[in-house]
Design a protein around this motif. Structure first.
Motif, PDB file in Angstrom:
ATOM      1  N   ILE A   1       0.801  -1.243   0.000  1.00 46.10           N
ATOM      2  CA  ILE A   1       0.000   0.000   0.000  1.00 46.10           C
ATOM      3  C   ILE A   1       0.823   1.277   0.000  1.00 46.10           C
ATOM      4  N   LYS A   2       2.144   1.165   0.114  1.00 45.74           N
ATOM      5  CA  LYS A   2       2.983   2.351   0.328  1.00 45.74           C
ATOM      6  C   LYS A   2       2.931   3.371  -0.802  1.00 45.74           C
ATOM      7  N   ASP A   3       2.605   2.945  -2.023  1.00 44.01           N
ATOM      8  CA  ASP A   3       2.604   3.865  -3.163  1.00 44.01           C
ATOM      9  C   ASP A   3       1.233   4.484  -3.443  1.00 44.01           C
ATOM     10  N   PHE A   4       0.233   4.167  -2.620  1.00 43.42           N
ATOM     11  CA  PHE A   4      -1.095   4.757  -2.795  1.00 43.42           C
ATOM     12  C   PHE A   4      -1.150   6.132  -2.135  1.00 43.42           C
ATOM     13  N   ASP A   5      -2.100   6.948  -2.582  1.00 40.91           N
ATOM     14  CA  ASP A   5      -2.281   8.277  -1.993  1.00 40.91           C
ATOM     15  C   ASP A   5      -3.080   8.221  -0.694  1.00 40.91           C
ATOM     16  N   LEU A   6      -3.929   7.208  -0.591  1.00 37.66           N
ATOM     17  CA  LEU A   6      -4.779   7.050   0.589  1.00 37.66           C
ATOM     18  C   LEU A   6      -5.104   5.577   0.765  1.00 37.66           C
ATOM     19  N   VAL A   7      -5.088   5.132   2.022  1.00 38.41           N
ATOM     20  CA  VAL A   7      -5.445   3.749   2.350  1.00 38.41           C
ATOM     21  C   VAL A   7      -6.524   3.780   3.415  1.00 38.41           C
ATOM     22  N   LEU A   8      -7.600   3.040   3.203  1.00 45.88           N
ATOM     23  CA  LEU A   8      -8.683   2.955   4.181  1.00 45.88           C
ATOM     24  C   LEU A   8      -8.781   1.543   4.734  1.00 45.88           C
ATOM     25  N   THR A   9      -8.956   1.448   6.029  1.00 50.67           N
ATOM     26  CA  THR A   9      -9.155   0.175   6.704  1.00 50.67           C
ATOM     27  C   THR A   9     -10.163   0.375   7.819  1.00 50.67           C
TER      28      THR A   9
ATOM     29  N   VAL B   1      -6.553   5.146  -4.504  1.00 52.93           N
ATOM     30  CA  VAL B   1      -6.994   4.721  -3.177  1.00 52.93           C
ATOM     31  C   VAL B   1      -6.954   3.200  -3.049  1.00 52.93           C
ATOM     32  N   ALA B   2      -6.455   2.736  -1.913  1.00 51.36           N
ATOM     33  CA  ALA B   2      -6.467   1.301  -1.599  1.00 51.36           C
ATOM     34  C   ALA B   2      -7.400   1.064  -0.419  1.00 51.36           C
ATOM     35  N   ILE B   3      -8.183   0.003  -0.496  1.00 51.91           N
ATOM     36  CA  ILE B   3      -9.094  -0.371   0.595  1.00 51.91           C
ATOM     37  C   ILE B   3      -8.680  -1.734   1.113  1.00 51.91           C
ATOM     38  N   ILE B   4      -8.361  -1.807   2.400  1.00 51.16           N
ATOM     39  CA  ILE B   4      -7.973  -3.079   2.999  1.00 51.16           C
ATOM     40  C   ILE B   4      -9.226  -3.828   3.451  1.00 51.16           C
ATOM     41  N   GLU B   5      -9.488  -4.952   2.826  1.00 51.94           N
ATOM     42  CA  GLU B   5     -10.636  -5.812   3.115  1.00 51.94           C
ATOM     43  C   GLU B   5     -11.954  -5.025   3.173  1.00 51.94           C
ATOM     44  N   PRO B   6     -12.427  -4.519   2.033  1.00 52.54           N
ATOM     45  CA  PRO B   6     -13.689  -3.758   2.018  1.00 52.54           C
ATOM     46  C   PRO B   6     -14.887  -4.553   2.527  1.00 52.54           C
TER      47      PRO B   6
END
Length: 213
Positions: free
Chosen positions: A14-22, A138-143
């Protein structure tokens, strides 16, 4: 059972994403501590944290905490604090599962809800979150773990991140217990310095035995 990824493994994804949601506040915190390059603000947020960040754009004075909301509604509706608090707890739980809140409320709860829904609460910040604030990458961890309110912050397009690897693992032993005393004794007998890092105890957070463990 598939083995979980380590924090470092997830961070590398996820390090290269602008935003990560969990939906996991502890995971979000761990990922932010893993950031190696200087950047403005955090990389990982829970939906509630993200909505709170932009709440001043929705509410001029920001979000009110639950205690202040309960107190204000108690005075406004001339209801005791416990009644208002219980109604709000019920309302918030329903909001996690559906937008159709009123269908699940009794007459008293509806009275509280009619006033509560206009208050600058954390839930309202989620309900009316403006997705225009979201960056493109944007990356979503386990939506799948996001409840109805959490989903209000999700963009139409995102990259889903799994927390499990493809490596399979089997549990060696299962134990059942007929009493709390038997459980405690068995746990003491099972855990030692050599295997402490390989043992997990899974409990409901509301379980009465949690404090004993």
């Amino acid at each position: 059972m598939k083995l979980p990824k380590t924090i470092n493994q997830i961070y590398e994804e996820i390090k290269d994403f602008d935003l990560v949601l969990t939906s996991d506040v502890v995971l979000a915190s761990a990922l932010n501590r893993s950031i190696k390059n200087a950047q403005v603000g955090k990389l990982a947020y829970t939906p509630k944290e993200l909505a709170s960040k932009y709440a001043t754009k929705l509410f001029e004075a920001g979000i009110m905490n639950k205690a202040d909301i309960v107190l204000e509604l108690s005075k406004k509706l001339k209801l005791n604090l416990k009644t208002v608090h219980n109604s709000i707890e019920k309302i918030e739980e329903i909001e996690k599962n559906t937008d159709d809140v009123e269908s699940y409320l009794n007459e008293l709860d509806l009275k509280v809800y009619s006033a509560y829904k206009d208050m600058p609460s954390k839930n309202k910040a989620l309900l009316f979150f403006d997705r225009e604030y979201l960056p493109e990458n944007v990356a979503i961890i386990e939506p799948i773990f996001f409840n109805n309110l959490d989903q209000k912050t999700l963009p139409d397009e995102y990259t889903a991140i799994n927390i499990l690897t493809d490596t399979e693992s089997k549990f060696k032993n299962f134990h059942t217990f007929s009493s709390q005393e038997q459980l405690i004794k068995k746990i003491i007998g099972l855990i030692n310095e050599d295997n402490a890092d390989d043992i997990a105890i899974i409990l409901n957070t509301q379980d009465s035995i949690l404090s004993v463990i």
